[in-house]
Design an enzyme around this catalytic site. Structure first.
Site, mmCIF file in Angstrom:
data_model
loop_
_atom_site.group_PDB
_atom_site.id
_atom_site.type_symbol
_atom_site.label_atom_id
_atom_site.label_comp_id
_atom_site.label_asym_id
_atom_site.label_seq_id
_atom_site.Cartn_x
_atom_site.Cartn_y
_atom_site.Cartn_z
ATOM 1 N N CYS A 272 -1.530 0.873 7.585
ATOM 2 C CA CYS A 272 -2.935 0.398 7.450
ATOM 3 C C CYS A 272 -3.528 -0.687 6.678
ATOM 4 O O CYS A 272 -3.742 -1.782 7.253
ATOM 5 C CB CYS A 272 -3.729 1.707 7.095
ATOM 6 S SG CYS A 272 -3.535 3.182 8.158
ATOM 7 N N ARG A 273 -3.273 -0.613 5.498
ATOM 8 C CA ARG A 273 -4.020 -1.937 4.526
ATOM 9 C C ARG A 273 -3.203 -2.977 4.385
ATOM 10 O O ARG A 273 -3.275 -4.111 4.467
ATOM 11 C CB ARG A 273 -4.372 -1.420 3.289
ATOM 12 C CG ARG A 273 -5.608 -0.166 3.176
ATOM 13 C CD ARG A 273 -5.662 0.558 1.882
ATOM 14 N NE ARG A 273 -4.621 1.551 1.751
ATOM 15 C CZ ARG A 273 -4.263 2.301 0.733
ATOM 16 N NH1 ARG A 273 -5.213 1.989 -0.233
ATOM 17 N NH2 ARG A 273 -3.151 3.102 0.756
ATOM 18 N N SER A 274 -1.899 -2.898 3.889
ATOM 19 C CA SER A 274 -0.945 -3.966 3.425
ATOM 20 C C SER A 274 -0.483 -4.696 4.904
ATOM 21 O O SER A 274 -0.422 -5.957 4.687
ATOM 22 C CB SER A 274 0.353 -3.587 2.760
ATOM 23 O OG SER A 274 1.114 -2.618 3.138
ATOM 24 N N ASN B 92 2.184 1.470 4.475
ATOM 25 C CA ASN B 92 2.478 0.019 4.918
ATOM 26 C C ASN B 92 2.134 0.061 6.524
ATOM 27 O O ASN B 92 2.982 -0.444 7.193
ATOM 28 C CB ASN B 92 4.142 -0.487 4.917
ATOM 29 C CG ASN B 92 4.597 -1.816 5.235
ATOM 30 O OD1 ASN B 92 5.454 -2.183 5.871
ATOM 31 N ND2 ASN B 92 3.437 -2.783 5.013
ATOM 32 N N CYS C 130 0.879 -1.392 0.020
ATOM 33 C CA CYS C 130 0.052 -0.119 0.110
ATOM 34 C C CYS C 130 0.845 1.260 0.060
ATOM 35 O O CYS C 130 2.002 1.142 -0.404
ATOM 36 C CB CYS C 130 -0.947 -0.014 1.132
ATOM 37 S SG CYS C 130 -0.185 -0.049 2.874
ATOM 38 N N ASP D 57 -7.985 3.784 0.847
ATOM 39 C CA ASP D 57 -7.032 4.254 1.802
ATOM 40 C C ASP D 57 -7.672 4.764 3.233
ATOM 41 O O ASP D 57 -8.577 5.783 2.856
ATOM 42 C CB ASP D 57 -6.049 5.376 1.375
ATOM 43 C CG ASP D 57 -5.149 6.139 2.463
ATOM 44 O OD1 ASP D 57 -5.313 5.559 3.601
ATOM 45 O OD2 ASP D 57 -4.538 6.800 1.934
HETATM 46 P P1 4NP Z 1 -1.736 2.639 4.182
HETATM 47 O O1 4NP Z 1 -2.515 4.012 4.740
HETATM 48 O O2 4NP Z 1 -1.269 3.181 2.822
HETATM 49 O O3 4NP Z 1 -2.895 1.771 3.900
HETATM 50 O O4 4NP Z 1 -0.647 2.293 5.175
HETATM 51 C C1 4NP Z 1 -1.801 5.450 4.899
HETATM 52 C C2 4NP Z 1 -0.941 5.593 5.955
HETATM 53 C C3 4NP Z 1 -0.383 6.823 6.028
HETATM 54 C C4 4NP Z 1 -0.565 7.675 5.032
HETATM 55 C C5 4NP Z 1 -1.565 7.432 3.941
HETATM 56 C C6 4NP Z 1 -2.027 6.213 3.988
HETATM 57 N N1 4NP Z 1 -0.133 9.076 4.984
HETATM 58 O O5 4NP Z 1 0.019 9.716 4.205
HETATM 59 O O6 4NP Z 1 0.830 9.254 6.083
#
Ligand code: 4NP
Length: 157
Positions: free
Chosen positions: A16-18, A14, A11, A128
């Site tokens: 939240c989702r992945s 790294n 993602c 996201d």
């Molecule tokens: P992820 O979510 O891609 O699912 O881990 C996010 C975590 C942090 C951010 C964006 C998406 N950020 O902009 O900090």
């Protein structure tokens, strides 16, 4: 590449989702009794902002509520991943573009949306959830269970 299957979930951050995908997929593999078919199950981000961090507490909570543990530490996608992993799964189309942009031209890995394994009626895009509420994390979890079960059936029967 080894005979056993190596799978990487990707993602943006790294956190939240992945890492949720990695933990859910490992849990489904164990529940299906097919662990011997898999060598490495890992996750990473296309961005470096959260490198070294634990998963977001909302990811940890959803996993915990479903009896799943994670001790993943965030890392960024690296060139050796394209050699090491048989499947590289993106959570959304932006991740997919970012992965393909840095993929070496001679790589043999399969790169796709994890949602390509989604059941009819389940959104292929794992949105996201970072800036949203807890319901976004619950939805991610449900999608990831569905994709995991279908992918496992497809690759190991
Ligand atoms: P992820 O979510 O891609 O699912 O881990 C996010 C975590 C942090 C951010 C964006 C998406 N950020 O902009 O900090």
């Amino acid at each position: 590449m080894s005979m056993k299957i190596c799978v990487l979930f990707v993602c943006l951050g790294n956190i939240c989702r992945s890492p949720m995908a990695e933990a859910v997929f490992r849990d489904e593999v164990e529940k299906a009794g097919v662990s011997e078919h898999f060598e490495i199950i890992d996750s990473c981000g296309t961005g470096a902002w959260h490198v070294g961090s634990w998963p977001d507490p909302r990811t940890v909570d959803v996993l915990f509520a479903n009896g799943i543990h994670t001790d993943h530490v965030a890392r960024k996608l690296k060139l050796t991943d394209f050699k090491k992993f048989d499947y590289i799964f993106a959570m959304d189309r932006s991740n997919l573009q970012n992965i393909k942009r840095v993929c070496p031209s001679d790589a043999k890995t399969h790169i796709s949306l994890f949602g390509d394994y989604g059941s009819a009626g389940v959104s292929k895009i794992v949105e996201d959830p970072y800036y949203g509420g807890d319901d976004g994390f619950q939805l991610c979890y449900e999608q990831l269970v569905d994709f995991s079960r279908n992918f496992i059936k497809k690759v190991v029967g």
